[in-house]
Design a protein around this motif. Structure first.
Motif, PDB file in Angstrom:
ATOM      1  N   VAL A 103      43.264  43.378  32.099  1.00  0.00           N
ATOM      2  CA  VAL A 103      43.758  42.716  33.313  1.00  0.00           C
ATOM      3  C   VAL A 103      43.664  41.205  33.187  1.00  0.00           C
ATOM      4  N   ARG A 104      44.688  40.533  33.713  1.00  0.00           N
ATOM      5  CA  ARG A 104      44.663  39.077  33.894  1.00  0.00           C
ATOM      6  C   ARG A 104      44.652  38.821  35.397  1.00  0.00           C
ATOM      7  N   PHE A 105      43.769  37.938  35.863  1.00  0.00           N
ATOM      8  CA  PHE A 105      43.635  37.697  37.299  1.00  0.00           C
ATOM      9  C   PHE A 105      44.238  36.384  37.767  1.00  0.00           C
ATOM     10  N   ALA A 124      35.523  39.508  28.835  1.00  0.00           N
ATOM     11  CA  ALA A 124      34.427  40.463  29.007  1.00  0.00           C
ATOM     12  C   ALA A 124      34.966  41.856  29.249  1.00  0.00           C
ATOM     13  N   ILE A 125      34.110  42.812  28.973  1.00  0.00           N
ATOM     14  CA  ILE A 125      34.344  44.214  29.311  1.00  0.00           C
ATOM     15  C   ILE A 125      33.496  44.546  30.535  1.00  0.00           C
ATOM     16  N   GLY A 126      34.087  45.244  31.485  1.00  0.00           N
ATOM     17  CA  GLY A 126      33.329  45.783  32.612  1.00  0.00           C
ATOM     18  C   GLY A 126      33.307  47.292  32.483  1.00  0.00           C
ATOM     19  N   SER A 127      32.166  47.871  32.171  1.00  0.00           N
ATOM     20  CA  SER A 127      32.078  49.310  31.936  1.00  0.00           C
ATOM     21  C   SER A 127      31.283  49.999  33.043  1.00  0.00           C
ATOM     22  N   HIS A 128      31.933  50.931  33.727  1.00  0.00           N
ATOM     23  CA  HIS A 128      31.251  51.693  34.769  1.00  0.00           C
ATOM     24  C   HIS A 128      30.264  52.682  34.184  1.00  0.00           C
ATOM     25  N   GLY A 129      30.568  53.251  33.024  1.00  0.00           N
ATOM     26  CA  GLY A 129      29.746  54.315  32.469  1.00  0.00           C
ATOM     27  C   GLY A 129      30.106  55.659  33.077  1.00  0.00           C
ATOM     28  N   GLN A 130      29.332  56.680  32.735  1.00  0.00           N
ATOM     29  CA  GLN A 130      29.571  58.028  33.240  1.00  0.00           C
ATOM     30  C   GLN A 130      28.422  58.442  34.144  1.00  0.00           C
ATOM     31  N   THR A 131      28.724  58.721  35.399  1.00  0.00           N
ATOM     32  CA  THR A 131      27.681  59.159  36.331  1.00  0.00           C
ATOM     33  C   THR A 131      27.212  60.559  35.970  1.00  0.00           C
ATOM     34  N   TYR A 171      40.249  40.478  31.107  1.00  0.00           N
ATOM     35  CA  TYR A 171      39.063  41.315  31.323  1.00  0.00           C
ATOM     36  C   TYR A 171      39.476  42.765  31.116  1.00  0.00           C
ATOM     37  N   LEU A 172      38.590  43.523  30.496  1.00  0.00           N
ATOM     38  CA  LEU A 172      38.881  44.924  30.200  1.00  0.00           C
ATOM     39  C   LEU A 172      37.948  45.816  31.004  1.00  0.00           C
ATOM     40  N   GLY A 173      38.519  46.633  31.888  1.00  0.00           N
ATOM     41  CA  GLY A 173      37.728  47.560  32.688  1.00  0.00           C
ATOM     42  C   GLY A 173      37.750  48.946  32.090  1.00  0.00           C
ATOM     43  N   LEU A 174      36.600  49.620  32.117  1.00  0.00           N
ATOM     44  CA  LEU A 174      36.460  50.977  31.586  1.00  0.00           C
ATOM     45  C   LEU A 174      35.793  51.857  32.631  1.00  0.00           C
ATOM     46  N   ILE A 175      36.349  53.048  32.847  1.00  0.00           N
ATOM     47  CA  ILE A 175      35.689  53.997  33.734  1.00  0.00           C
ATOM     48  C   ILE A 175      36.054  55.419  33.348  1.00  0.00           C
ATOM     49  N   SER A 176      35.061  56.273  33.423  1.00  0.00           N
ATOM     50  CA  SER A 176      35.283  57.714  33.392  1.00  0.00           C
ATOM     51  C   SER A 176      34.708  58.232  34.695  1.00  0.00           C
ATOM     52  N   GLY A 177      35.546  58.823  35.527  1.00  0.00           N
ATOM     53  CA  GLY A 177      35.129  59.207  36.866  1.00  0.00           C
ATOM     54  C   GLY A 177      34.508  60.585  36.939  1.00  0.00           C
ATOM     55  N   ALA A 181      37.038  45.735  35.837  1.00  0.00           N
ATOM     56  CA  ALA A 181      37.339  44.459  35.177  1.00  0.00           C
ATOM     57  C   ALA A 181      37.079  43.310  36.146  1.00  0.00           C
ATOM     58  N   TRP A 182      37.510  43.489  37.397  1.00  0.00           N
ATOM     59  CA  TRP A 182      37.310  42.463  38.434  1.00  0.00           C
ATOM     60  C   TRP A 182      35.825  42.269  38.729  1.00  0.00           C
ATOM     61  N   LEU A 183      35.068  43.365  38.799  1.00  0.00           N
ATOM     62  CA  LEU A 183      33.629  43.247  39.051  1.00  0.00           C
ATOM     63  C   LEU A 183      32.926  42.505  37.920  1.00  0.00           C
TER      64      LEU A 183
END
Length: 368
Positions: free
Chosen positions: A24-26, A94-101, A7-13, A336-338
């Motif tokens: 990530v591998r879980f 899957a990709i888990g993308s937070h996006g930009q707030t 799973y691939l997690g993406l975030i810009s904080g 990624a976990w979410l």
């Protein structure tokens, strides 16, 4: 070929200093396969920060184009991370993308939170199923939509032997409280890096104060610190969350007024503000904490970590690295976990943290 297990997690904080990508591998245990931060285009970053600090868009067209532009940047970061890691794209579930707030108003009469970066575009450009827009379902259920990392922190870092707290030092600081027994809680404490980064960039042209050296060269202005600490937000009880729309340079300037304080002294004061509000919040909510596990960019600020530790005598303050999680990529790993939880049909929020009416499956799924 084996079934996809990454799973691939993406975030810009809040700091908008780049897109963190974590592969990530879980299973059989959580493993960061690859992590890297991909920089924003500087013009785009400046626009994001201006919007996050309460700036207004000039038109709906501008907002629509920005949503797509951001999504393209997230998709490009995802495909680049996969290429840079040498991973077969077909192994990414899957990709888990937070996006930009760009705005966070969970307590308005029509509560909302807005993370830009259209998941349709990410799925289309990457060719990988994407889960995005994680926060709005929690807000719809009466929650703050933040913080969302406590469920991940609890799954990875809780201990039956001691009360712990995970401290994320991004643009905004937030705690996950992990007691030996009892419910997990979490909340924002106020600014971490956002104010210091913005102040430092204004006066030096550089994005951040490496190691806290500029702050360490100054002296805390006790009068300014007292004024900053009197902001009513700090006295609010959890659950609570905040962002650049609350704590920004104009807020600092309004407290300074006509008083002249040297830039280095303001930086030192902003660092102390972060350290004190973090420590005060922990003492008020989990006074028996034995260990604080830090993650996020602020862990690299030695001066900030030292002041947090000094304000929490008797508490071990250390990086999540000591427990197997790279502090630079904990949040990206969390998204990624979410994504994994969403695809499995499991809730990703903790009502005890966000204040939502109940557990909710978070995010929208955009199939490949």
């Amino acid at each position: 070929m084996s079934s996809p297990d990454l799973y691939l997690g993406l975030i810009s904080g809040t700091s908008a200093d780049g897109i963190d990508a974590a592969l990530v591998r879980f299973e059989p245990h959580c493993e960061l396969v690859f992590g890297r931060t991909y920089p924003w285009d500087e013009t785009l970053r400046a626009r994001l920060i201006a919007l996050g600090q309460g700036g207004e868009a000039t038109s709906l067209d501008e907002l629509g184009e920005l949503d797509t532009t951001l999504a393209r940047a997230f998709a490009d970061a995802a495909t680049q991370a996969i290429a840079d890691s040498g991973t077969d794209r077909n192994q990414v579930r899957a990709i888990g993308s937070h996006g930009q707030t760009v705005r966070h108003r969970p307590e308005s009469s029509a509560a909302f939170t807005w993370q830009m970066g259209d998941g349709n575009v990410i799925a289309e450009r990457s060719g990988i199923t994407t889960v995005a827009d994680f926060r709005r379902r929690d807000v719809a259920a009466g929650g703050h939509g933040a913080p969302l990392m406590p469920a991940f922190h609890a799954a990875m870092l809780r201990s039956p032997d001691e009360d712990r707290a995970v401290l994320n030092l991004g643009g905004i600081a937030n705690f996950t409280l992990l007691p030996r027994a009892g419910e997990v809680r979490g909340f924002d404490t106020g600014p971490a890096n956002a104010l210091m980064d913005a102040w430092y960039e204004r006066h030096t042209g550089q994005a951040f104060d490496a190691g806290g050296a500029f702050a360490a060269s100054g002296t805390v202005d006790t009068g300014l610190l007292t004024q900053l600490l009197e902001d009513p937000w700090f006295a609010l009880p959890p659950p609570k969350s905040t962002g650049r729309e609350q704590f920004h340079l104009r807020w600092v300037e309004s407290q300074l007024g006509a008083v002249t304080v040297s830039p280095a002294n303001v930086q030192a004061t902003l660092l102390e503000l972060s350290a004190i509000t973090i420590a005060d919040a922990l003492r008020a909510t989990q006074p028996g904490t034995a260990r604080v596990l830090g993650c996020g960019g602020g862990v690299r600020n030695a001066a900030l970590m030292a002041r947090i530790s000094a304000n929490l005598p008797g508490v071990v303050v250390e990086s999540t690295a000591a427990h197997g999680l790279d502090p630079d990529y904990v949040e990206a790993m969390g998204f990624a976990w979410l994504a994994r939880e969403t695809l499995a049909g499991r809730p990703g929020n903790l009502p005890s943290v966000t204040g939502a009416k109940g557990p909710r499956i978070l995010g929208t799924v955009y199939p490949a």
